[in-house]
Design a protein around this motif. Structure first.
Motif, PDB file in Angstrom:
ATOM      1  N   MET A  83       0.868  -1.190   0.000  1.00  0.00           N
ATOM      2  CA  MET A  83       0.000   0.000   0.000  1.00  0.00           C
ATOM      3  C   MET A  83       0.896   1.228   0.000  1.00  0.00           C
ATOM      4  SD  MET A  83      -3.041  -0.725   2.729  1.00  0.00           S
ATOM      5  CE  MET A  83      -2.095  -0.824   4.233  1.00  0.00           C
ATOM      6  N   ASP A  84       1.152   1.778  -1.151  1.00  0.00           N
ATOM      7  CA  ASP A  84       2.099   2.906  -1.212  1.00  0.00           C
ATOM      8  C   ASP A  84       1.487   4.101  -1.939  1.00  0.00           C
ATOM      9  OD1 ASP A  84       4.491   4.191  -0.719  1.00  0.00           O
ATOM     10  OD2 ASP A  84       5.453   3.446  -2.544  1.00  0.00           O
TER      11      ASP A  84
ATOM     12  N   ASN B 146       9.983   1.961   8.336  1.00  0.00           N
ATOM     13  CA  ASN B 146       9.098   3.120   8.461  1.00  0.00           C
ATOM     14  C   ASN B 146       9.240   3.857   9.796  1.00  0.00           C
ATOM     15  OD1 ASN B 146       6.491   1.561   6.476  1.00  0.00           O
ATOM     16  ND2 ASN B 146       7.921   3.136   5.842  1.00  0.00           N
TER      17      ASN B 146
ATOM     18  N   ARG C 172      10.540   7.529   9.876  1.00  0.00           N
ATOM     19  CA  ARG C 172       9.729   8.709   9.554  1.00  0.00           C
ATOM     20  C   ARG C 172       9.608   9.630  10.780  1.00  0.00           C
ATOM     21  NH1 ARG C 172       5.266   6.909   5.140  1.00  0.00           N
ATOM     22  NH2 ARG C 172       6.708   5.680   3.894  1.00  0.00           N
TER      23      ARG C 172
ATOM     24  N   ARG D  85       9.776  -1.393  -6.706  1.00  0.00           N
ATOM     25  CA  ARG D  85      10.732  -2.100  -5.849  1.00  0.00           C
ATOM     26  C   ARG D  85       9.963  -2.857  -4.770  1.00  0.00           C
ATOM     27  NH1 ARG D  85      12.185   3.502  -5.036  1.00  0.00           N
ATOM     28  NH2 ARG D  85      10.927   4.383  -3.363  1.00  0.00           N
TER      29      ARG D  85
ATOM     30  N   SER E 132      10.992  -3.047  -1.495  1.00  0.00           N
ATOM     31  CA  SER E 132      11.090  -2.382  -0.185  1.00  0.00           C
ATOM     32  C   SER E 132      11.024  -3.388   0.978  1.00  0.00           C
ATOM     33  CB  SER E 132       9.993  -1.311  -0.024  1.00  0.00           C
ATOM     34  OG  SER E 132      10.122  -0.327  -1.035  1.00  0.00           O
TER      35      SER E 132
HETATM   36  C1  IPE Z   1       6.799   0.357   1.617  1.00  0.00           C
HETATM   37  O1  IPE Z   1       6.564   1.686   1.312  1.00  0.00           O
HETATM   38  C2  IPE Z   1       6.280   0.028   2.987  1.00  0.00           C
HETATM   39  C3  IPE Z   1       4.834   0.054   3.105  1.00  0.00           C
HETATM   40  C4  IPE Z   1       3.954   0.339   2.168  1.00  0.00           C
HETATM   41  C5  IPE Z   1       4.328  -0.281   4.401  1.00  0.00           C
HETATM   42  P1  IPE Z   1       7.668   2.802   1.587  1.00  0.00           P
HETATM   43  O2  IPE Z   1       7.066   4.075   1.107  1.00  0.00           O
HETATM   44  O3  IPE Z   1       8.118   2.744   2.987  1.00  0.00           O
HETATM   45  O4  IPE Z   1       8.870   2.326   0.649  1.00  0.00           O
HETATM   46  P2  IPE Z   1      10.065   3.141   0.021  1.00  0.00           P
HETATM   47  O5  IPE Z   1      10.711   3.910   1.139  1.00  0.00           O
HETATM   48  O6  IPE Z   1       9.508   4.034  -1.028  1.00  0.00           O
HETATM   49  O7  IPE Z   1      10.965   2.107  -0.581  1.00  0.00           O
END
Ligand code: IPE
Ligand code: IPE
Ligand code: MG
Length: 246
Positions: free
Chosen positions: A25-26, A74, A77, A200, A202
């Motif tokens: 979920m991004d 995460n 952050r 990617r 991640s």
């Molecule tokens: C991957 O998204 C993690 C989740 C969705 C929980 P991120 O936004 O953290 O990944 P990167 O930093 O773009 O690789």
């Protein structure tokens, strides 16, 4: 590898349905930024969408759905964003208790819960316990999950079993290694979907993705619809999986 036919839909030829789907979920933050809103608004919209898409997947007959909600990375952050996410998780899990209960969804958490606030941990245990009798789709929620951390944890657990005399080094093989993962007993990932435009992993399901089909969309997660899910499933059905064969 088990492949399942999608429940017959009117006028549609049966398609090959993946047994195990993963979604990263991004794009919540970018979705909010586009609307000149705080990132927290994006996370709320993302969480709302998570509910709808999860229900939809359960209705389609998908057996395992793994959703990446919070990675081991995460925590990097800003504290305010992390704190907001913790509150959101708590609210959503409380809703999930009511919601998914009616839908025969079994919720499991993958990742290390020990870093979460005690209240949230207790809620996670309750959701797992109360949904453990469900027989429909298994929903793995990846929270404080990292693929590398999962592999290290598995290696440690095996080393402990060897030290205790329960296993010998020669017992280790691929199927046994899988049993030490959070996803023990579940099929490997068939389809990985990542919205947001990033292409990617991640640190998501490193072991389980060995032969997964990847579908990347240029859509931010809060905008990801059921039609997009259908599109991903169609793309998956059109792929030829060879697993190293011909
Ligand atoms: C991957 O998204 C993690 C989740 C969705 C929980 P991120 O936004 O953290 O990944 P990167 O930093 O773009 O690789
Ligand atoms: C994914 O959305 C949610 C989590 C990682 C918790 P992001 O917060 O990574 O959104 P972008 O990638 O910054 O747009
Ligand atoms: Mg992101």
């Amino acid at each position: 590898m088990a492949l399942f036919k999608m429940k017959e839909e009117k006028g549609e030829a049966p398609r090959i349905l993946p047994a195990h789907v993963g979604i990263i979920m991004d794009g919540n933050g970018r979705w909010a930024k586009k609307r000149h809103q705080p990132r927290s608004a994006g996370h709320r919209a993302g969480a709302q969408n998570f509910r709808g898409i999860t229900r939809y997947c359960a209705g389609l007959g998908i057996q395992y759905l793994t959703i990446y909600a919070f990675s081991t990375e995460n925590w990097a952050r800003p504290a305010e964003e992390v704190g907001g996410l913790m509150r959101l998780f708590k609210d959503y899990l409380e809703e999930a208790l009511r919601d998914f209960m009616d839908e025969n969804i079994r919720v499991r958490f993958i990742g290390d819960p020990s870093a979460f606030p005690p209240e949230l941990q207790a809620l996670m245990r309750r959701v797992e316990e109360e949904s453990s009798v469900k027989t429909g789709m298994v929903l793995n929620l990846a929270m404080n999950y990292g693929g590398r951390a999962e592999l290290v944890r598995a290696a440690r657990a095996f080393a402990e079993d060897v030290r205790a005399g329960r296993r010998g080094p020669a017992d280790m093989e691929e199927s046994l290694f899988s049993d030490y993962l959070y996803t023990a007993g579940q099929p490997d990932l068939d389809l990985l979907i990542r919205p947001s435009g990033e292409q990617r992993l991640s640190n998501f399901l490193l072991w389980q993705c060995a032969y997964a089909e990847f579908v990347f969309f240029d859509i931010l997660w809060p905008d990801f619809t059921r039609a997009d899910m259908d599109r991903a499933l169609q793309i998956y059905a059109s792929r030829q999986r060879r697993f190293g064969g011909v």
